[in-house]
Design an enzyme around this catalytic site. Structure first.
Site, PDB file in Angstrom:
ATOM      1  N   ASP A 333       0.839  -1.187   0.000  1.00 24.86           N
ATOM      2  CA  ASP A 333       0.000   0.000   0.000  1.00 24.86           C
ATOM      3  C   ASP A 333       0.887   1.255   0.000  1.00 24.86           C
ATOM      4  O   ASP A 333       1.872   1.316   0.753  1.00 24.86           O
ATOM      5  CB  ASP A 333      -0.862  -0.026   1.271  1.00 24.86           C
ATOM      6  CG  ASP A 333      -1.875   1.091   1.299  1.00 24.86           C
ATOM      7  OD1 ASP A 333      -2.758   1.115   0.433  1.00 24.86           O
ATOM      8  OD2 ASP A 333      -1.761   1.955   2.202  1.00 24.86           O
ATOM      9  N   GLU A 362       1.530   0.404  -4.900  1.00 27.19           N
ATOM     10  CA  GLU A 362       1.008   1.682  -5.387  1.00 27.19           C
ATOM     11  C   GLU A 362       2.142   2.701  -5.379  1.00 27.19           C
ATOM     12  O   GLU A 362       2.438   3.284  -4.342  1.00 27.19           O
ATOM     13  CB  GLU A 362      -0.091   2.197  -4.456  1.00 27.19           C
ATOM     14  CG  GLU A 362      -1.339   1.358  -4.412  1.00 27.19           C
ATOM     15  CD  GLU A 362      -2.362   1.967  -3.448  1.00 27.19           C
ATOM     16  OE1 GLU A 362      -3.479   2.237  -3.879  1.00 27.19           O
ATOM     17  OE2 GLU A 362      -2.026   2.177  -2.273  1.00 27.19           O
TER      18      GLU A 362
END
Ligand code: CA
Length: 681
Positions: A333, A362
């Protein structure tokens, strides 16, 4: 101590501990404790009978002894399996009680660690358990993103352990009409990797009241090395969550599915109360000189991954999940908040013993207050600095469905013009920020933002439902034929929707109830939904059957794929030369995407071509044979294959002849700056 001092060379040289025995190391005769607390004046281990914070059941308090590199140690004889503990840290200015950052499990709600005999939690034949996709390329993966609760929580799932790890591995479940659900559905779909939203212990759900059916995505880490208690059938006894999560991994592996875990090292639930920061104040997080937390994550704090003992902590944690739980992949993340050196250290360490573990994240470029100057972060633009680590391709996501910043904006599949060149780059697996198809994760939907079909509905108010379904399937066909790693949100294959009570659609369902988030299996009673599901199954089967869609280097791509020149809005075409299993060129693929409302006539290279994907069906079997020219229907993909057996039945090389007559199209390099998203909280 001022947190700036943590980042000095003197501090790091004096207080970097490299041993592998942090935490509680159990044996039948004694348990050894080691905690890193370089600024403490004294540390004790507090042993408890139970795991619930606030309950007065202290068994004993054991003094720890200062040891090397800022660590403290204690040893307690006897079999401590099942005994709960915390550290009591005297910092001079304060005395803090904290859970062990290296806790292997905890009591309810993660406030007390538990000493555990890990081997006693192993499922039968655990030593034989392995990644079912070991030895394959990352581009061979088909990733399916799922929240643990979503598979089983709706009544229509027919699954026993609703919302639990065990609900993911029940076989033979059906909805009320006998249509397969749950694991059987995932298996039939053909996915290779199940990517689970955060499944370590997070803070936003009260594990003591599971009957309340609370829902949260779980992007609020509490204990990074402990399974989430609300996903266990018993959150109060620390061994249960460990045992059941291992059973889940084993059950998925036994059914041919690899397991990816979503890991959120970039921030914690609460910077001030996070156990690491209670033991070494503000060491784990980025803060400025006045003690204010950096907040690039939008969640109140950013992890200082560049500090030596934070880096070690993250490396140790990822390695632990791979070693102890046999996790096959990690999705990071907001990895743009972690530094490149840490990401490379993780991959190097984990791949020593697990060479096939996959890594992606990400890579948005976010503002954060790094504690040292000029440290590169793991963002898309730095992908050449993290070979082997892939990044979510929001360039493709936004071109397919429209920009993430405006829910009503259409994208390529929903009729917007001007995306053709960007699509050509993405089809090659080489969006402007990426140098290798093995570093781009291609997707039209994930847990963030609107579900794909909701987004299409909202952005095409004048389209018919049949057209909207075609747009959905065109998006899927693009994702499944692009070079790179295909990824989808669970349920996209049955037009998943997240409707609110007022008829609008939820685009941030992080704490929406199960009624919004769960997969609704009764939709498959409708032929329309079953047709979409069959189309996805066919696309996945087709991708798996053609290595030409799964190249691993930019060199292979440039040698084998040609963009067919053309300027018709909404129409792009490609010719791919493929290889057989032995690596010999043996076939060709012709791929066309027509987002226009008109059918288009395409001129094919010479020879007979078999249609495997059209506007209605997808799969590995020929739907028709065509020659010379072919029509691509409105709002659809068309995928053709060509193989030529020679007299011995072997395939012959035809690549040179095939590609000779087709000029390569210029692919414009450019595009937009990666979107920075704000999510959850
Ligand atoms: Ca929890």
């Amino acid at each position: 101590m001022n947190s700036e001092a943590y980042s000095t060379e003197e501090f790091e040289a004096k207080y970097t501990y490299s041993g592998n025995d942090l935490g509680a190391t159990w044996s039948p005769d004694a348990t050894a404790f080691r905690v890193w607390a370089p600024t403490a004046r004294a540390v004790k281990v507090r042993l408890y009978r139970g795991g619930t914070a606030g309950v007065d059941d202290l068994l004993e308090q054991v003094d720890m002894t200062a040891d090397v590199c800022g660590t403290w140690v204690a040893r307690k004889s006897g079999d401590l399996n099942g005994v709960y503990y915390t550290y009591l840290v005297d910092l001079g200015s304060a005395v803090n009680e904290a859970c062990d950052p290296y806790a292997r499990t905890t009591g309810v709600n993660g406030q007390r660690a538990m000493v555990i005999d890990l081997a006693s939690t192993n499922p039968k034949n655990w030593h034989k358990d392995a990644d079912p996709h070991a030895g394959q390329d990352f581009t061979d993966a088909v990733i399916y993103e799922l929240h643990v609760r979503d598979l089983s929580c709706d009544e229509s799932a027919g699954i026993r352990d609703k919302g639990k790890f065990l609900g993911l591995i029940q076989r033979g479940t059906t909805n009320g009409s006998g249509i397969p659900t749950g694991l059987d559905h995932m298996k039939a779909l053909g996915i290779t990797h199940l990517h689970l939203l955060p499944s370590y212990d997070y803070g936003s759900v009260d594990e003591a009241h599971p009957e309340a059916n609370q829902f949260n995505w779980g992007y609020d880490p509490l204990n990074f090395n402990v399974p989430e208690g609300s996903y266990a059938t018993d959150p109060f006894h620390g061994e249960v969550r460990v045992r059941e999560m291992k059973q889940m991994v084993k059950g998925l592996h036994d059914n041919g599915i690899s397991v990816v875990m979503d890991v959120v090292y970039n921030h914690v639930y609460d910077g001030g109360s996070f156990c690491f920061n209670r033991i070494v104040p503000q060491y784990f997080s980025r803060v400025d000189g006045s003690g204010t937390y950096s907040n690039g994550s939008g969640c109140g704090n950013d992890t200082a991954s560049e500090r030596s003992m934070v880096r070690k902590y993250i490396v140790d944690s990822v390695k632990y999940w791979a070693d102890e739980y046999h996790i096959d992949g990690f999705r990071f993340d907001l990895v743009g908040l972690l530094d490149v050196q840490t990401i490379n250290a993780i991959m190097e360490e984990v791949r020593k013993t697990h060479p096939n573990v996959v890594f992606y994240g990400e890579g948005w470029d976010m503002s954060t207050r790094v504690t040292k100057p000029n440290i590169p972060m793991a963002i898309q633009a730095n992908s050449p600095m993290t070979p082997g680590f892939a990044y979510f391709n929001d360039t493709l996501r936004d071109l397919l469905r429209g920009t993430v910043f405006d829910d009503r904006a259409p994208g390529f599949v929903s009729g917007a013009a001007g995306y053709e060149d960007t699509l050509r780059q993405c089809f090659l697996g080489l969006p402007h920020w990426c140098k290798s198809p093995a570093q781009t994760v291609n997707y039209g939907s994930c847990h963030d933002n609107m579900a794909l079909f909701d987004r299409i509905v909202v952005s095409t108010p004048n389209a018919t439902r049949a057209e909207q379904i075609r747009m959905n399937n065109l998006s899927a066909a693009i994702c499944m034929t692009c070079q790179g790693i295909p990824f989808m949100q669970a349920g996209e294959e049955m037009l998943r929707s997240k409707p609110r009570a007022d008829g609008s659609f939820e685009h941030n369902s992080y704490c929406s109830p199960d009624s919004v988030n769960s997969l609704k299996w009764d939709c498959l009673n409708g032929q329309e939904y079953r047709d979409v599901l069959a189309y996805y199954q066919g696309l996945i089967a087709f991708r798996k059957a053609h290595k030409a869609l799964r190249m691993t280097t930019a060199e292979e791509v440039s040698a084998n794929i040609r963009c067919i020149p053309g300027s018709t809005p909404g129409l792009v075409e490609f010719l791919i030369s493929g290889s057989d299993i032995a690596g010999e060129p043996s076939e060709a693929l012709y791929v066309a995407f027509n987002a226009g409302r008109e059918a288009r006539q395409l001129q094919l290279p010479e020879g007979k071509w078999e249609v495997c994907v059209n506007e209605r069906q997808a799969g590995t079997k020929a739907l028709a044979t065509v020659e010379g020219s072919v029509t691509v229907a409105p709002i659809s993909a068309l995928v053709l294959t060509k193989e030529r057996p020679d007299t011995d039945g072997k395939k012959v090389k035809l690549v040179g002849a095939m590609l000779g007559g087709v000029a390569a199209a210029a692919v414009t390099i450019g595009g937009t700056v990666a979107a920075i998203k704000r999510k959850h909280k």
